[in-house]
Scaffold this motif. Structure first.
Motif, PDB file in Angstrom:
ATOM      1  N   PRO A 155      58.355  43.275 -23.984  1.00  0.00           N
ATOM      2  CA  PRO A 155      58.714  42.527 -25.268  1.00  0.00           C
ATOM      3  C   PRO A 155      59.148  43.209 -26.337  1.00  0.00           C
ATOM      4  CG  PRO A 155      56.357  42.839 -25.087  1.00  0.00           C
ATOM      5  CD  PRO A 155      56.932  43.213 -23.947  1.00  0.00           C
ATOM      6  N   CYS A 156      59.813  42.591 -27.325  1.00  0.00           N
ATOM      7  CA  CYS A 156      60.356  43.332 -28.457  1.00  0.00           C
ATOM      8  C   CYS A 156      60.057  42.429 -29.910  1.00  0.00           C
ATOM      9  CB  CYS A 156      61.861  43.650 -28.385  1.00  0.00           C
ATOM     10  SG  CYS A 156      62.935  42.353 -28.281  1.00  0.00           S
ATOM     11  N   PHE A 157      60.547  43.297 -30.974  1.00  0.00           N
ATOM     12  CA  PHE A 157      60.005  42.515 -32.226  1.00  0.00           C
ATOM     13  C   PHE A 157      61.682  42.332 -32.939  1.00  0.00           C
ATOM     14  CE2 PHE A 157      55.607  43.727 -31.797  1.00  0.00           C
ATOM     15  CZ  PHE A 157      55.055  42.789 -32.327  1.00  0.00           C
ATOM     16  N   SER A 170      59.977  37.868 -35.452  1.00  0.00           N
ATOM     17  CA  SER A 170      59.424  37.266 -34.058  1.00  0.00           C
ATOM     18  C   SER A 170      59.001  38.182 -33.114  1.00  0.00           C
ATOM     19  CB  SER A 170      60.396  36.084 -33.587  1.00  0.00           C
ATOM     20  OG  SER A 170      60.664  35.210 -34.595  1.00  0.00           O
ATOM     21  N   LYS A 171      58.036  37.763 -32.122  1.00  0.00           N
ATOM     22  CA  LYS A 171      57.830  38.834 -30.991  1.00  0.00           C
ATOM     23  C   LYS A 171      58.530  38.062 -29.883  1.00  0.00           C
ATOM     24  CE  LYS A 171      54.270  41.116 -28.373  1.00  0.00           C
ATOM     25  NZ  LYS A 171      53.016  41.305 -28.196  1.00  0.00           N
ATOM     26  N   VAL A 172      59.381  38.643 -28.993  1.00  0.00           N
ATOM     27  CA  VAL A 172      60.186  37.958 -27.972  1.00  0.00           C
ATOM     28  C   VAL A 172      59.812  38.645 -26.860  1.00  0.00           C
ATOM     29  CG1 VAL A 172      62.351  37.795 -27.111  1.00  0.00           C
ATOM     30  CG2 VAL A 172      62.113  37.646 -29.538  1.00  0.00           C
ATOM     31  N   HIS A 173      59.353  37.753 -25.768  1.00  0.00           N
ATOM     32  CA  HIS A 173      58.765  38.054 -24.493  1.00  0.00           C
ATOM     33  C   HIS A 173      59.795  37.971 -23.403  1.00  0.00           C
ATOM     34  CE1 HIS A 173      54.774  38.463 -25.557  1.00  0.00           C
ATOM     35  NE2 HIS A 173      54.986  37.470 -26.451  1.00  0.00           N
ATOM     36  N   ILE A 194      65.747  45.039 -34.488  1.00  0.00           N
ATOM     37  CA  ILE A 194      65.017  44.750 -33.363  1.00  0.00           C
ATOM     38  C   ILE A 194      64.252  46.090 -32.840  1.00  0.00           C
ATOM     39  CG2 ILE A 194      65.246  43.532 -30.850  1.00  0.00           C
ATOM     40  CD1 ILE A 194      67.844  42.330 -31.864  1.00  0.00           C
ATOM     41  N   GLU A 195      62.987  45.900 -32.506  1.00  0.00           N
ATOM     42  CA  GLU A 195      62.318  47.216 -32.175  1.00  0.00           C
ATOM     43  C   GLU A 195      61.513  46.873 -31.036  1.00  0.00           C
ATOM     44  OE1 GLU A 195      61.191  49.351 -36.528  1.00  0.00           O
ATOM     45  OE2 GLU A 195      60.069  47.671 -35.974  1.00  0.00           O
ATOM     46  N   SER A 196      61.423  48.042 -30.267  1.00  0.00           N
ATOM     47  CA  SER A 196      60.568  47.973 -29.106  1.00  0.00           C
ATOM     48  C   SER A 196      59.022  47.715 -29.460  1.00  0.00           C
ATOM     49  CB  SER A 196      60.832  49.454 -28.274  1.00  0.00           C
ATOM     50  OG  SER A 196      60.293  50.443 -29.254  1.00  0.00           O
ATOM     51  N   PHE A 197      58.420  47.096 -28.501  1.00  0.00           N
ATOM     52  CA  PHE A 197      56.933  46.815 -28.480  1.00  0.00           C
ATOM     53  C   PHE A 197      56.316  48.051 -28.307  1.00  0.00           C
ATOM     54  CE2 PHE A 197      53.086  45.240 -26.280  1.00  0.00           C
ATOM     55  CZ  PHE A 197      52.251  44.947 -27.510  1.00  0.00           C
ATOM     56  N   LEU A 198      55.340  48.270 -29.115  1.00  0.00           N
ATOM     57  CA  LEU A 198      54.640  49.504 -29.210  1.00  0.00           C
ATOM     58  C   LEU A 198      53.035  49.030 -29.050  1.00  0.00           C
ATOM     59  CD1 LEU A 198      55.763  51.796 -32.310  1.00  0.00           C
ATOM     60  CD2 LEU A 198      56.461  52.155 -29.720  1.00  0.00           C
TER      61      LEU A 198
END
Length: 324
Positions: A155-157, A170-173, A194-198
């Protein structure tokens, strides 16, 4: 002689309701024996002083004064409680600096840099500050979902670049949801990050200038009931905010050192609240807020209370620092 303090609140963004709450908390907390406090509502269509009877009096923007009857009032200091534009992005700071009126927030440049998530991270990366992987989009740019996934993964933000209180986030899956998330973000700003999910423990760290020194407040751990620390989690009780955070001594030392380092690299003054996520034991910076929430339930006042600083002391110190 008592000082005249203008508490500015409201603003031009989706955060205006939260700002009005923060401003009223400041108004109620300031010592009436020491200050004459004035609630000033700043909106696109009007700048007004609102008295106890909710009567409105226009602000003279030439010198930021008010006229009630035949009496003119000017201000010794401005307490900035505007979240988002124009109080957190440098506009009000520049205006007051031109007029020579002290204010409690950071200076214009620091406000502009910290409000722009992309610029903030770019400035700090050369200093070794760890961040998520990111991908930038401006309104009108072609959208390549696969390129986004290749850069930041799922996922990413998807975030509005210049917005607060989790508006436009939004959190995108899955790949199919990227376009909708981008549309939501563009409703708040014409730039996106747009950022990687940590995946890891999330903490919030308040840093202030207190009695002339940089002070890191007790750290808060964020445990959201939702998929991430969104608007509901922040303002509608859908999260646990644990202060002090449940960190090892090593983790606490690392994030304490990093938060103070960032505050001093940026030559900050006034309030700040930075968000970090621990990944592989290392704090990664998400963002910095320079006009954080100031209600009794907000994170920074909670941290101050744990540090033994009351709301009245916290706000009084901010004014005293501004007046120096």
């Amino acid at each position: 002689m008592k000082k005249n303090i203008a508490i500015i609140m409201g603003g031009y963004s989706s955060e205006y309701k939260i700002s009005l709450k923060s401003g009223n908390v400041v108004y109620e907390a300031l010592d009436p024996e020491k200050y004459n406090a004035y609630r000033i509502h700043i909106f696109k269509d009007k700048w007004v002083y609102v008295d106890e009877e909710e009567t409105e009096f226009s602000i003279d923007k030439n010198d930021f004064s008010i006229n009630v009857g035949s009496f003119k009032t000017t201000f010794d200091c401005v307490f900035n409680a505007i979240h988002g534009a124009p109080g957190e992005n440098g506009y009000m700071q520049g205006y007051f600096e031109l007029l020579g009126i002290p204010h409690t927030s950071c200076n214009m440049y620091q406000a502009a840099i910290t409000f722009n998530k992309r610029d903030l991270l770019s400035v700090l990366k050369p200093y070794g500050v760890k961040t998520a992987e990111s991908y930038y989009l401006n309104y009108g740019d072609p959208i390549d979902e696969q390129a986004i996934i290749n850069k930041v993964g799922l996922p990413c933000f998807v975030k509005a670049n210049k917005a607060g209180s989790s508006f436009g986030v939004s959190k995108v899956h899955k790949k199919e949801a990227i376009n909708e998330a981008i549309e939501i973000a563009f409703k708040e700003d014409d730039e996106i990050i747009i950022e990687s999910f940590l995946e890891g423990k999330e903490v919030s760290v308040g840093v202030i200038t207190y009695k002339g020194e940089t002070k890191v407040l007790p750290i808060t751990e964020i445990v959201s009931e939702n998929d991430f620390f969104d608007y509901e989690a922040k303002y509608q009780g859908k999260s646990q905010e644990i202060t002090p955070a449940r960190l090892s001594q090593e983790e606490e030392n690392k994030v304490h050192k990093q938060a103070k380092k960032i505050y001093e690299i940026l030559k900050m003054t006034g309030f700040s609240r930075s968000e970090f996520i621990f990944k592989n034991g290392e704090p990664h910076l998400l963002e910095m807020n320079t006009i954080p929430g100031l209600t009794k339930e907000s994170i920074l006042p909670q941290q101050a209370e744990v540090a033994g600083i009351s709301l009245a002391e916290l706000f009084d110190n901010a004014i005293e620092e501004a007046l120096k």
